[in-house]
Design a protein around this motif. Structure first.
Motif, short mmCIF file in Angstrom:
data_model
loop_
_atom_site.label_atom_id
_atom_site.label_comp_id
_atom_site.label_asym_id
_atom_site.label_seq_id
_atom_site.Cartn_x
_atom_site.Cartn_y
_atom_site.Cartn_z
N LYS A 79 1.31 -4.92 -21.79
CA LYS A 79 0.63 -4.21 -22.88
C LYS A 79 -0.89 -4.20 -22.69
N ARG A 80 -1.27 -3.94 -21.42
CA ARG A 80 -2.69 -3.87 -21.07
C ARG A 80 -2.89 -2.65 -20.20
N ILE A 81 -3.92 -1.85 -20.49
CA ILE A 81 -4.23 -0.69 -19.67
C ILE A 81 -5.36 -1.06 -18.71
N ASN A 82 -5.07 -0.95 -17.44
CA ASN A 82 -6.04 -1.34 -16.42
C ASN A 82 -5.84 -0.50 -15.18
N ALA A 83 -6.88 0.19 -14.74
CA ALA A 83 -6.81 1.03 -13.54
C ALA A 83 -7.86 0.61 -12.51
N VAL A 84 -8.24 -0.67 -12.53
CA VAL A 84 -9.19 -1.19 -11.55
C VAL A 84 -8.39 -1.84 -10.42
N HIS A 85 -8.28 -1.12 -9.30
CA HIS A 85 -7.50 -1.59 -8.15
C HIS A 85 -8.42 -1.74 -6.95
N LYS A 86 -7.99 -2.61 -6.04
CA LYS A 86 -8.76 -2.85 -4.83
C LYS A 86 -7.80 -3.17 -3.68
N PRO A 87 -8.01 -2.56 -2.52
CA PRO A 87 -7.21 -2.98 -1.36
C PRO A 87 -7.61 -4.39 -0.96
N ARG A 106 0.81 -1.21 0.00
CA ARG A 106 0.00 0.00 0.00
C ARG A 106 0.84 1.27 0.00
N SER A 107 1.98 1.25 0.67
CA SER A 107 2.81 2.45 0.68
C SER A 107 3.28 2.81 -0.72
N THR A 108 3.62 1.80 -1.51
CA THR A 108 4.02 2.05 -2.90
C THR A 108 2.85 2.58 -3.70
N PHE A 109 1.68 1.99 -3.51
CA PHE A 109 0.50 2.47 -4.24
C PHE A 109 0.15 3.89 -3.83
N GLN A 110 0.37 4.21 -2.56
CA GLN A 110 0.15 5.59 -2.10
C GLN A 110 1.06 6.55 -2.85
N ASP A 111 2.30 6.12 -3.10
CA ASP A 111 3.23 6.95 -3.88
C ASP A 111 2.74 7.11 -5.31
N TYR A 112 2.17 6.05 -5.89
CA TYR A 112 1.62 6.14 -7.24
C TYR A 112 0.49 7.18 -7.29
N LEU A 120 -15.87 19.55 1.98
CA LEU A 120 -14.95 20.32 1.16
C LEU A 120 -15.63 20.90 -0.08
N GLY A 121 -16.78 20.33 -0.42
CA GLY A 121 -17.48 20.80 -1.61
C GLY A 121 -16.72 20.53 -2.90
N THR A 122 -15.90 19.46 -2.89
CA THR A 122 -15.08 19.16 -4.06
C THR A 122 -15.68 18.03 -4.88
N SER A 123 -15.25 17.92 -6.10
CA SER A 123 -15.67 16.83 -6.98
C SER A 123 -14.57 15.78 -7.01
N TYR A 124 -14.96 14.54 -7.20
CA TYR A 124 -13.98 13.46 -7.31
C TYR A 124 -13.47 13.30 -8.74
N THR A 125 -14.07 13.99 -9.68
CA THR A 125 -13.83 13.68 -11.09
C THR A 125 -12.41 14.00 -11.55
N SER A 126 -11.71 14.88 -10.82
CA SER A 126 -10.36 15.22 -11.23
C SER A 126 -9.30 14.27 -10.67
N PHE A 127 -9.72 13.38 -9.78
CA PHE A 127 -8.74 12.48 -9.15
C PHE A 127 -8.39 11.36 -10.11
N ILE A 128 -7.10 11.11 -10.27
CA ILE A 128 -6.62 10.11 -11.22
C ILE A 128 -6.21 8.84 -10.47
N VAL A 129 -6.82 7.73 -10.86
CA VAL A 129 -6.41 6.43 -10.35
C VAL A 129 -5.44 5.85 -11.37
N PRO A 130 -4.17 5.68 -11.02
CA PRO A 130 -3.16 5.29 -12.02
C PRO A 130 -3.36 3.87 -12.53
N ALA A 131 -2.86 3.62 -13.72
CA ALA A 131 -2.92 2.29 -14.30
C ALA A 131 -1.94 1.37 -13.60
N CYS A 132 -2.25 0.09 -13.56
CA CYS A 132 -1.38 -0.92 -12.97
C CYS A 132 -0.10 -1.03 -13.79
N THR A 133 1.06 -0.87 -13.14
CA THR A 133 2.33 -0.91 -13.86
C THR A 133 2.62 -2.31 -14.42
#
Length: 359
Positions: free
Chosen positions: A228-236, A168-174, A209-222
């Motif tokens: 050669k696959r793009i996938n950003a579906v992650h789960k703890p 998780r610490s590495t994913f937090q850095d991502y 905070l009155g903020t939107s979540y839409t600008s938050f980027i969930v990075p693709a799995c390295t």
């Protein structure tokens, strides 16, 4: 699909548990533990003295009446709606995880670790995902993390939908690298001490905070990118509402109860069926059961369950001393554990968190 958040009965057909003084509670729990070979089941109430809020208050109700957990099918949905759910989850978790990561074990964690070290408690099952039982047991040489079963998983690891894992610490850095504006925001809240309230699962409420979540980027799995696959579906690696506990974990939890002579339950309302069924299993096997918790629980209508209405932090150190006797003084590991642990319950703040969200 209809999946509901677990609730507990607030009206019990049983009378409330008898009032006990601290001394009486210490004596009763010590007597229950003294024969040894006891399995222990813990819940969120055990981590309250570490500063992590429990989900429910002393009346058994959710302390946040607007609590809306994310369900497994929402997190894993590959549609645009699922993407939005993941943005919501990972932003809130990104802000909340540092508090979980930096939290220290409290006196109950170390008291239970001392009982494990002394072999009074060979099996500990926890619903908590904060890893604090492991951190306390690390002071005991020769004891393994496998002595603790995390029934609902752990926040320490993340995996993508194809099974690639990362700590998780590495994913937090991502997440930080992908969202520098939120990294700066998190650093500022850390600097000023104006931190959001964190739930036991590492989630925080940021609606104020009155903020939107839409600008938050969930990075693709390295790892997926290297394939050669793009996938950003992650789960703890935690069990979400609507998700099944792995069969191996379920089987192990039953086996831990079966191999013990009795079951002590601490700091949980038993609202989730995965925990409640362990109580039922112990009762069906004729094993003595005792609940140490504040307020009502799902077990209140189980006549075989003995109940003590008291916070574990008030008594567990003294319980260990009563059970182990001179060993509590002579064994340097036990003595060290009984001197360890914080006692910093969360502040009783009910006001919405105020901060200026990133633009």
């Amino acid at each position: 699909m209809r999946i509901s958040v677990p609730t507990i009965p607030l009206l019990s057909t049983r009378l409330p548990p008898p009032h006990r003084t601290i001394e009486e509670a210490v004596e009763r729990v010590a007597d229950f533990l003294y024969p040894g070979n006891v399995a222990i089941l813990t819940g969120a109430g055990v981590s309250v003295d570490s500063g992590i809020r429990a989900y429910r208050g002393s009346d058994g109700r959710y302390m946040n009446p607007n609590y809306k957990p994310l369900f497994y099918h929402q997190l894993m949905d590959e549609s645009e709606e699922g993407h939005a759910f993941r943005q919501r989850y990972w932003l809130r978790s990104y802000l909340g995880y540092p508090a979980i990561r930096e939290t220290l074990p409290n006196t109950t964690h170390f008291a239970l670790a001392a009982l494990q070290h002394a072999r009074v408690v060979p099996r500990l099952i926890t619903q908590n995902v904060d890893g604090l039982h492991h951190r306390a047991l690390n002071l005991a040489p020769g004891r393994q993390n496998t002595d603790i079963l995390e029934l609902h998983g752990s926040l320490r690891h993340v995996h993508c939908k194809y099974g690639h894992g990362v700590d998780r610490s590495t994913f937090q850095d991502y997440l930080s690298a992908a969202n520098p504006q939120w990294k700066a925001f998190a650093d500022e809240t850390e600097r000023t001490g104006n931190k959001p309230r964190t739930n036991p699962d590492g989630d925080v409420a940021i609606e104020s905070l009155g903020t939107s979540y839409t600008s938050f980027i969930v990075p693709a799995c390295t790892s997926c990118l290297s394939e050669k696959r793009i996938n950003a579906v992650h789960k703890p690696e935690v069990i979400f509402f609507g998700e099944s506990i792995p069969q191996a974990v379920k089987d192990r939890s039953y086996r831990d109860v079966e191999e013990a002579d009795r079951l002590l339950i601490i700091g949980t309302t038993l609202a989730t069926f995965s925990a409640f069924r362990l109580l039922r299993h112990a009762v069906a096997l004729g094993k003595p059961t005792l609940l140490l918790n504040v307020g009502p629980s799902r077990g209140d209508n189980v006549p075989e369950l003995e109940r003590i209405d008291m916070a574990s932090g008030l008594i567990m150190r003294d319980v260990v001393k009563a059970v182990l006797g001179f060993t509590a003084l002579e064994d340097p590991v036990v003595a060290g554990m009984l001197k360890s642990g914080i006692d910093k319950p969360p502040e009783d703040d009910t006001q919405p968190w105020t901060a200026e969200a990133p633009k």
